[in-house]
Structures are given as C-alpha cells and as structure tokens.
Design an enzyme around this catalytic site. Structure first.
Site, short mmCIF file in Angstrom:
data_model
loop_
_atom_site.label_atom_id
_atom_site.label_comp_id
_atom_site.label_asym_id
_atom_site.label_seq_id
_atom_site.Cartn_x
_atom_site.Cartn_y
_atom_site.Cartn_z
CG HIS A 50 -1.98 -1.04 1.19
ND1 HIS A 50 -3.06 -1.04 2.05
CD2 HIS A 50 -2.15 -2.11 0.37
CE1 HIS A 50 -3.84 -2.07 1.76
NE2 HIS A 50 -3.31 -2.74 0.75
CD GLU A 52 -1.84 4.58 3.06
OE1 GLU A 52 -1.58 3.66 2.24
OE2 GLU A 52 -3.00 4.97 3.28
CB CYS A 80 -6.57 0.09 4.86
SG CYS A 80 -4.94 -0.67 4.79
CB CYS A 83 -1.92 2.04 5.92
SG CYS A 83 -1.58 1.20 4.35
ZN LIG Z 1 -3.47 0.38 3.48
#
Ligand SMILES: [Zn+2]
Length: 153
Positions: A50, A52, A80, A83
C-alpha cells in the site's frame, strides 16, 4: 499541509496511469518530504504494498531508523487498518488524509469493510483466526527478554 496533500493526490492519480492502485502517500518531517510511496500491489504481487507502507519503508531507509518519530504520514486516502498499524509501529507523530473510507468503497476498495471488521467480534469474521496453545507459546518471548543486546521497538 494542503500542498503535501495535493501532492499525494497527484501521486495517486498518476499511479493509475502507471498501472498501480489509486493511492499515494508521503512522509514529511519539519515541512520537508522524507519519502513518497504509491500503491504497488498488483505490479509487485505484494498485497501489503500500500502507498503508506511503501512510503514508511522508504522513509525509514532514508533516515536510517525504524522509527519515524517527528514525522507526519500524509495519504491521498484514509489509511486502511494495515496502514494505520504501520503508522503506529513507525511511531509517526500524526496521520493526515484527503479522501475517506467511503470514497474508497465507492471505487471498489475494501478499506471501509476492513475498518468495520475490526470492530466486530472475531467469531463473526469470515476469516478464521484462532489460538492454538502448544505449551511452548512463550519461548520466543523468554529468549527475547533474556537477550541483553536486544533493541526494543
Ligand atoms: Zn493500506
């Protein structure tokens, strides 16, 4: 802060044209960009890539530290649970985002679903997560706690 947010949105939008997911992030310290990241899940076959997480990994390498104390994580979209946990482990000072979990859901992403899942008892999850005690469960922690040279994190 707005300029950095707009920059993450630009990273996210340009990442779509590059074949990545529509997410961008950066780590900023004292107003300066330490590192950026974009979603690389499908290109790298890594479900944890992801934006992040990618930005946090790059920032830690750039700073030569596994902690990002004093830094802000800025994301084009609400992080999310993966993250957010990465931000907690990285010990960032602050998390800022633009779009939210509902915006991500409208685009077909599971962020909102996973946020809601963590608020439910595990026996209601579709994913079975269960403890199986072995009698040796704490051996790694015993080894850790008896290691004088350990680096706490
Ligand atoms: Zn994430």
């Amino acid at each position: 802060m707005n300029a950095h947010l707009l920059a993450t949105i630009d990273l996210a939008t340009r990442n779509v044209a590059s074949g990545g997911g529509p997410f961008g992030a950066m780590v900023v310290r004292a107003g300066a960009v330490v590192a950026t990241g974009v979603n690389q899940v499908t290109q790298t076959l890594d479900p944890t890539a992801h934006a992040e997480v990618v930005a946090i990994r790059a920032a830690c390498l750039a700073l030569g530290d596994f902690k990002l104390t004093g830094c802000t994580l800025i994301s084009s979209c609400e992080p999310c649970p993966l993250c957010l946990s990465a931000a907690l482990w990285a010990r960032v000072d602050e998390v800022v985002y633009a779009a939210d979990r509902h915006d991500a859901a409208a685009a077909g992403f599971d962020d909102r679903e996973f946020h809601e899942l963590f608020g439910k008892p595990r026996d209601e999850w579709d994913l079975p997560v269960r403890r199986i005690s072995t009698g040796e469960d704490n051996a790694p922690f015993t080894a850790w706690l008896s290691l004088p040279s350990r680096i706490d994190y």
